[in-house]
Design an enzyme around this catalytic site. Structure first.
Site, PDB file in Angstrom:
ATOM      1  N   LYS A 491      -1.276  -7.482  -3.763  1.00  0.00           N
ATOM      2  CA  LYS A 491      -0.467  -7.434  -2.530  1.00  0.00           C
ATOM      3  C   LYS A 491       0.266  -7.861  -2.070  1.00  0.00           C
ATOM      4  CE  LYS A 491      -0.964  -3.939  -1.526  1.00  0.00           C
ATOM      5  NZ  LYS A 491      -1.263  -2.446  -1.952  1.00  0.00           N
ATOM      6  N   LYS A 609       8.615   3.976  -3.263  1.00  0.00           N
ATOM      7  CA  LYS A 609       6.593   4.237  -3.032  1.00  0.00           C
ATOM      8  C   LYS A 609       6.339   5.181  -4.082  1.00  0.00           C
ATOM      9  CE  LYS A 609       4.195   3.808   0.430  1.00  0.00           C
ATOM     10  NZ  LYS A 609       2.638   2.960  -0.056  1.00  0.00           N
TER      11      LYS A 609
END
Ligand code: F6R
Length: 614
Positions: A491, A609
């Site tokens: 992340k 994505k």
């Protein structure tokens, strides 16, 4: 996620406002759209898979400009598939009563199967696979001349969540709306009334709105709005002022989609767990797996496969399968699966994980495992995606669409889904009812565990300020905190461009510790559990090299304070669910570091994505 728009006026056409309302809801993510329009001759429905632009093109083709004026009442919807594939038939509005009633719905009808079979016994024919169609038929069944009363009667029989809007040719000029768990907001204008599931669809017209509350049912005509409770007594709701601008609203008031999605996680988990935990039997119900006890008992191993964040969720899942079910479980990188020629057999459950359901490597692994005769299962978020379809059996996450490129809510729901699957396997194999019930309780507490960490957002932002200038960072953890360390590092690197590595806490001293100094922060994951003391020891090793430490620990853990003041406390919980609150803290930390560095959080450079190439 699904969106609703409704419009009624004495003289203006509903077509334009409905389409532009749907356009304003597009940011929520959806896979099909539709409208139902009422005029004197009855109701006309137009539905289309794909984008609102395609629905608009269909309307332009089928409904000439000169005809549009006669449709002054209508409802419209963008659907994000939950029950049934994203097809035109499954798109809303759904019709009943020979086409004279049309209904749109957000939410999930949990008892739809029982309601559907009851209606079928009375001769009702269903055309879609959705839970929504049940609502349309149910309202039609109770219509004895008062549409509001019929809606109340129908909704009294519904378990689950709904925001609905419906119109009926038998009640011209009327629109009925109702909510429970899915928001609905009404704008009362001088010449028309607009209803929407999201204030962003109507804020362009006005900032004066009425928010319906759970249990409200309203009759809307061009003359006004009449709000009642389900037992038919009138209620009054005040007009409120919306204080956001349109740009902010599309992100629900959040600065970025990623932050919005982080804050949506309690609800995403609730949707993922809803109806699947069986506290009394101490197990989980996952009908999409279509596996009975004998088939589960016949399995001799579980192989999970995925990419990126989904891979880390899968690693967590492998631990849970071994702990709960005592079945050998391992994770394979999907990109390696096809080429490494791994050993899978008919008694292998191959669990493929993918938020998008379109990742090329994971899809290739699914195909290879099928070729080798494994029992292939999927854990996907996108309903009807290629992986879900090709696997044929599986579990949908119901996390809602992820728009930010960095995966957040899908990870938490993947962990929840895999633990439910491991629990089901465990109860079939070796877990007692009491042990299963304890796992059910822990899983049911996940939304609240996440809420408790979200409440610390400001404190986490302050810790992030201290470390936003770093160039490198390490994340360390053991046991279930090891996949969490890998996910935390991913992340941070993908949205802040700060170099970060996730390591097993014990591995640090086998090399990477050489990199530690006062400029390299270490995020140490040490909530209470069997590994906590050892990880505290590893924190001391880092402090001895002057590395600043951010520690994620259990509330009230005084020992950790001796090593660092940068502590994020998570609520006490069993070790097999502790990764969930810990990862939320990591997501917020990464988010704030990236924000402080001014990076484009929702669309990081070089990332997509959905990765549909090998
Ligand atoms: C990281 C991230 C990616 C995805 C990976 C797999 O935040 O989003 O690592 O997890 O590309 O994607 P899915 O789950 O769609 O197969």
């Amino acid at each position: 996620m699904c969106g609703i728009v409704g419009f009624t006026s004495r003289s203006a056409s509903a077509v334009g406002p409905l389409v532009s309302g749907l356009r304003r809801l597009e940011y929520r993510g959806y896979d099909s759209a539709g409208v139902a329009l009422e005029c004197e001759e009855g109701i006309k429905v137009f539905k289309q898979t794909g984008k609102v632009a395609e629905l608009d093109a269909l309307l332009k083709k089928e409904l000439p400009e000169e005809e549009r004026g006669k449709f002054t009442v209508g409802i419209a919807h963008t659907r994000w598939a939950t029950h049934g594939l994203p097809t035109t038939v499954n798109a809303h509005p759904h019709i009943a009563d020979g086409g004279s009633l049309a209904l749109v719905h957000n939410g999930i009808v949990e008892n739809y199967a029982a309601l559907r079979s009851g209606l079928e016994k009375h001769g009702v024919k269903f055309v879609s696979q959705t839970d929504t169609e049940v609502l349309a038929h149910l309202v039609a069944t109770f219509d004895q001349g008062d549409l509001l009363a019929a809606t109340c009667e129908a909704l009294k029989r519904v378990e689950g969540t709904y925001g609905i809007a419906l119109i009926s040719a038998k009640h011209p000029g009327e629109m009925i709306v109702a909510r429970k768990g899915s928001p609905l907001v009404i704008r009362v204008g001088e010449k028309d009334i607009v209803v929407a599931s999201d204030v962003s669809a109507i804020v362009a017209y006005t900032r004066q709105v009425i928010y319906l509350k759970d249990g409200d049912v309203a009759r809307i005509t061009p003359d006004g709005v009449d709000i009642h409770s389900l037992d038919f007594s009138p209620v009054s709701r005040e007009v409120q002022e919306v204080d956001w601008d349109i740009g902010a609203i599309e992100k629900g008031g959040y600065e970025h989609f990623m932050l919005k999605e982080i804050f949506e996680q309690p609800e995403a988990l609730e949707n993922c767990l809803r109806g699947r935990l069986l506290p009394e039997e101490g197990t989980a119900k996952l009908s999409g797996l279509r596996l009975g006890p004998r088939e589960i008992a016949a399995l001799s191993n579980v192989v999970l496969t995925a990419c990126g964040t989904s891979y880390y969720a899968g690693l967590h899942g492998a631990y849970a399968f071994e702990q709960f079910a005592g079945i050998p479980a391992r994770i394979e990188q999907a990109a390696e699966f096809r080429y490494r020629n791994p050993i899978v057999a008919p008694d292998t459950a191959l669990v493929s994980l993918s938020q998008s359901g379109e990742t090329a490597d994971t899809l290739a692994a699914v195909r290879e495992a099928k070729r080798k005769g494994a029992l292939v299962l999927s854990v996907c978020n996108a309903v009807g995606s290629t992986i879900a379809r090709e696997a044929g059996r599986g579990v949908y996450l119901h996390a809602g669409p992820e728009i930010g490129v960095a995966s957040t809510k899908a990870f938490l729901c993947q962990v929840a889904a895999l633990e439910m699957m491991a629990l089901l396997f465990g109860r079939t194999r070796r877990l007692s009812g009491a042990e299963g019930a304890a796992i059910v309780r822990a899983l049911a507490s996940l939304p609240d565990l996440v809420r408790a960490v979200l409440a610390k957002n400001d404190a986490i932002a302050r810790i992030a300020e201290k470390h936003a200038g770093a160039r490198d960072a390490f994340y360390i953890g053991r046991g279930y905190q090891y996949p969490a360390a890998l996910e935390g590092a991913l992340k941070l690197k993908e949205i802040s461009y700060l170099h970060a590595e996730g390591y097993h806490a014990a591995e640090l001293k086998h090399g990477p510790i050489a990199l530690l100094d006062e400029k390299v922060p270490v995020v140490a994951l040490a909530p209470r559990g069997p590994d906590r003391d050892k990880t505290l020891g590893n924190i001391q090793e880092c402090r001895a090299r002057n590395a600043p430490v951010v520690a994620i620990v259990t509330e009230g853990d005084a020992d950790a304070r001796a090593f660092t003041e940068d502590l994020v406390e998570v609520p006490p919980c069993p070790d097999f669910v502790a990764a969930v609150p810990v990862v939320v803290a990591e997501q917020l930390f990464a988010y704030h570091v990236a924000r402080l560095r001014g990076e484009p959080i929702d669309k990081p450079r070089n990332l997509a994505k959905s990765v549909t190439v090998e």
